[in-house]
Design an enzyme around this catalytic site. Structure first.
Site, PDB file in Angstrom:
ATOM      1  N   LYS A  71       2.809  28.244 -25.157  1.00 30.75           N
ATOM      2  CA  LYS A  71       3.649  29.443 -25.980  1.00 30.75           C
ATOM      3  C   LYS A  71       2.631  29.312 -27.294  1.00 30.75           C
ATOM      4  CE  LYS A  71       7.721  28.313 -27.050  1.00 30.75           C
ATOM      5  NZ  LYS A  71       7.585  27.617 -28.161  1.00 30.75           N
ATOM      6  N   THR A  73      -0.065  28.716 -28.193  1.00 25.08           N
ATOM      7  CA  THR A  73      -1.949  29.677 -27.657  1.00 25.08           C
ATOM      8  C   THR A  73      -1.521  31.130 -27.269  1.00 25.08           C
ATOM      9  OG1 THR A  73      -2.281  26.913 -26.704  1.00 25.08           O
ATOM     10  CG2 THR A  73      -3.833  28.808 -26.224  1.00 25.08           C
ATOM     11  N   ARG A  94       5.879  28.934 -36.444  1.00 26.02           N
ATOM     12  CA  ARG A  94       6.915  27.896 -37.419  1.00 26.02           C
ATOM     13  C   ARG A  94       5.774  27.079 -38.313  1.00 26.02           C
ATOM     14  NH1 ARG A  94      10.239  25.116 -33.638  1.00 26.02           N
ATOM     15  NH2 ARG A  94       8.714  25.566 -31.930  1.00 26.02           N
ATOM     16  N   LYS A 105       3.613  14.589 -29.872  1.00 29.37           N
ATOM     17  CA  LYS A 105       4.242  16.377 -29.217  1.00 29.37           C
ATOM     18  C   LYS A 105       2.816  16.477 -29.624  1.00 29.37           C
ATOM     19  CE  LYS A 105       6.231  21.045 -30.031  1.00 29.37           C
ATOM     20  NZ  LYS A 105       5.747  21.531 -30.831  1.00 29.37           N
ATOM     21  N   ALA A 273      14.101  24.329 -32.764  1.00 27.85           N
ATOM     22  CA  ALA A 273      14.816  24.324 -31.867  1.00 27.85           C
ATOM     23  C   ALA A 273      16.042  24.125 -31.391  1.00 27.85           C
ATOM     24  CB  ALA A 273      13.553  25.165 -30.815  1.00 27.85           C
ATOM     25  N   PHE A 301      10.481  26.642 -27.940  1.00 28.50           N
ATOM     26  CA  PHE A 301      10.674  26.615 -25.951  1.00 28.50           C
ATOM     27  C   PHE A 301      11.203  26.784 -25.380  1.00 28.50           C
ATOM     28  CE2 PHE A 301      12.377  22.275 -28.940  1.00 28.50           C
ATOM     29  CZ  PHE A 301      11.581  21.396 -28.984  1.00 28.50           C
ATOM     30  N   PHE A 381      -5.068  27.077 -15.635  1.00 28.80           N
ATOM     31  CA  PHE A 381      -6.040  26.266 -15.885  1.00 28.80           C
ATOM     32  C   PHE A 381      -6.503  25.815 -15.006  1.00 28.80           C
ATOM     33  CE2 PHE A 381      -2.143  24.955 -18.007  1.00 28.80           C
ATOM     34  CZ  PHE A 381      -2.524  24.055 -18.894  1.00 28.80           C
ATOM     35  N   TRP A 409      -6.934  30.067 -23.512  1.00 26.07           N
ATOM     36  CA  TRP A 409      -7.500  29.212 -24.249  1.00 26.07           C
ATOM     37  C   TRP A 409      -8.665  28.889 -24.119  1.00 26.07           C
ATOM     38  CZ3 TRP A 409      -9.950  24.973 -22.564  1.00 26.07           C
ATOM     39  CH2 TRP A 409      -9.948  23.414 -23.312  1.00 26.07           C
TER      40      TRP A 409
END
Length: 555
Positions: A71, A73, A94, A105, A273, A301, A381, A409
């Site tokens: 998210k 990225t 944030r 995380k 969140a 999230f 991916f 990415w």
């Protein structure tokens, strides 16, 4: 393959004064924190507040999994791609907490070639905002305990103190403690504990305040305890709001940094969140809307948590009207929702993928409830197959939603051009934004609307304590506040083990908390913790600094 930190350390950053100039800010408008970070003066808002607003784009996601969604990225990559297409885009994120940074995380600065920099600073102490929140929070706690020690003129019931201490690290041993031991001189013994700083109500206040005086007024309203007669005791009753606001006088100013491709980025505030509303500060978002053509911001999230709270809390208080929403998903994560174990996600499994797409479909339905056009960013991916991608596109088309394969990415802005074009098209469509409920409705009704429409629950069950607190808060005049449901981020339900799109479940509300300063009621569902713990092998064990000052192991 290079790590995130290696890519970030190779970046060619521009002086932050130059980044400020891109969005029309002079050196007099910013306060430098070194060469590559700055705070933006609140005086800027007075100059720009009557300008037309740009487009507001929210980036949210499917329910998160260990497989990864991307998210942040994609938020960064989308902002850079919009700029590459000739739009003046600004990103709003944030601030990362040290707890996750040293835990499991990771940071919150994006990844690969779609990052904000200086990444090491952002993921560590940054400009000290979270430390200011921690200090102001603990000042209030100290004033409260001192008041009781000095005679308790407000008649506070020590058994009904709701304010705990705060620190910005994961520390399970401090979740439940006893303070005031050692005799009368050391205070009144009572049970207490610590929350992580980003779970503090003060952090939520910081991210919803419109200016310093509004921040102070919200601090004044924070309820810290109840009297023996059941009346609320506030920070204002303790005369603490002025000194608390003083400690926050710099933290309230939005932070300006840049991406790897020198796109301006506001990084300010970081409420959790799954506990609070999970968005960057309202002030940063509003500034971005006045300074750019597009303000691209994220919510924490999945859409059931972050997006719902962005709409029903942040947009409600800030009078914001989003123009488009990006829902980030990955083939890997969707297969995980379909029951495939993490170690087998590289294998093609169309049956599991189709089952897992149910989660994406539900999150898209959730966005539609608010009347905002949506686009799916399918985060690529290397193991994704064309057959799998086509199935996702087909399922989204049935809902009338465009899908863009995102390669931000690996390729930065170049990998996000298709997504950016589709976001521009979506943002040009009429947004019929509406809120999910009216604040005048009873607290239980508001909770049940969210559980029904957003989570897909069959109903809500309340513990006796939750029932009693709802009745108490409505009697005290807090019933007209919006609600913020705290639940696991790993499921649409309140059970982290229910993946995909669960059916036939009920939401269990075990506790109700009042965040009167932030301006909402927190309904806690299931086993949500406000103080995380470290894992068996925390990231802190791998993070180090060399003699030349080089930081290693930070993602």
């Amino acid at each position: 393959m290079k790590s995130d930190i290696e890519i970030a350390q190779e970046a060619t950053m521009k002086a932050i004064t130059e980044i400020a100039g891109i969005i029309g800010l002079s050196e007099d408008d910013i306060e430098l924190y070194g060469k590559y970070k700055a705070k933006v003066s609140l005086k800027v808002w007075e100059r720009i507040k009557n300008r037309p607003s740009g487009k507001l784009v929210l980036v949210t996601a499917i329910t998160p999994t260990p497989a990864g969604e991307g998210k942040t990225t994609n938020t960064v990559g989308l902002g850079m791609a919009l700029n590459k297409l000739g739009k003046k885009a600004i990103i709003g994120l944030r601030e990362p907490s040290l707890g996750p940074s040293f835990g499991i995380k990771g940071g919150a600065a994006g990844g690969g070639y779609s990052q904000v920099v200086p990444m090491e600073d952002i993921n560590l102490h940054f400009t000290g905002d979270i430390h200011a929140v921690t200090t102001a929070h603990n000042l209030l706690a100290a004033i409260l305990d001192n008041h009781i020690h000095q005679g308790n003129a407000l008649n506070i019931d020590p058994r009904q103190i709701v304010l705990r201490r705060a620190m910005d690290l994961n520390e399970r041993a401090l979740r439940n403690i006893v303070i005031g031991l050692g005799g009368k001189i050391n205070g009144v013994p009572r049970e207490s504990g610590f929350d992580i700083s980003v779970a503090s109500e003060l952090m939520a206040v910081l991210c919803l305040a419109s200016d310093l005086m509004d921040l102070k007024e919200r601090f004044r309203r924070i309820v810290v305890a109840y009297t023996y007669e059941g009346e609320a005791v506030t920070a204002g009753d303790l005369k603490a709001e002025g000194s608390m606001a003083l400690l926050m006088k710099d933290a309230i100013k939005p932070n300006l940094v840049q991406t790897l491709e020198n796109t301006p980025a506001f990084i300010h505030g970081g409420p959790f969140a799954n506990i609070a509303h999970g968005c960057n500060s309202l002030m940063a978002t509003q500034m971005g809307l006045k300074l750019g053509d597009y303000m691209v911001t994220e919510a924490g999230f999945g859409a059931d948590l972050g997006a719902e709270k962005f709409f029903d809390l942040k947009c409600r208080y800030g009078d914001l009207k989003p123009d488009a929403v990006v829902v980030v998903a990955s083939i890997r994560a969707l297969k995980n929702h379909g029951g495939v174990a993490k170690e087998k996600l590289a294998e093609i499994n169309m049956e599991a993928l189709e089952k897992g797409i149910g989660n994406l479909e539900k999150q898209l339905e959730n966005i539609r409830l608010f009347g905002v056009p949506a686009v799916v960013a399918l985060n690529e991916f290397p193991t994704d197959s064309q057959e799998e991608i086509e199935l996702v596109v087909k399922k989204c088309a049935a809902l009338g939603v465009e899908v863009a394969v995102s390669q931000v990415w690996a390729r930065g802005s170049e990998g996000g051009l298709e997504l950016a074009k589709k976001v521009i098209a979506a943002a040009e469509k009429p947004s019929e934004f509406n809120l999910l409920y009216a604040t005048e409705q009873p607290l239980k009704k508001k909770i049940e609307i969210i559980a029904d429409k957003i989570y897909g629950a069959d109903g809500v069950d309340y513990s006796k304590d939750a029932d009693n607190m709802i009745a108490k808060l409505e009697k005290l005049g807090y019933g007209n506040l919006p609600v913020c449901i705290a639940k696991t981020q790993y499921s649409l339900s309140d059970d982290a083990n229910l993946k995909g799109r669960p059916q036939g479940f009920r939401v269990n509300i075990r506790e109700i908390k009042l965040s009167a300063g932030a301006g909402f009621i927190v309904a806690i569902a299931g086993a949500v913790m406000t103080m995380p713990g470290l894992g068996k092998t925390p990231a802190a064990e791998k993070i180090d600094i060399k003699a030349n000052g080089e930081i290693v192991g930070l993602f």
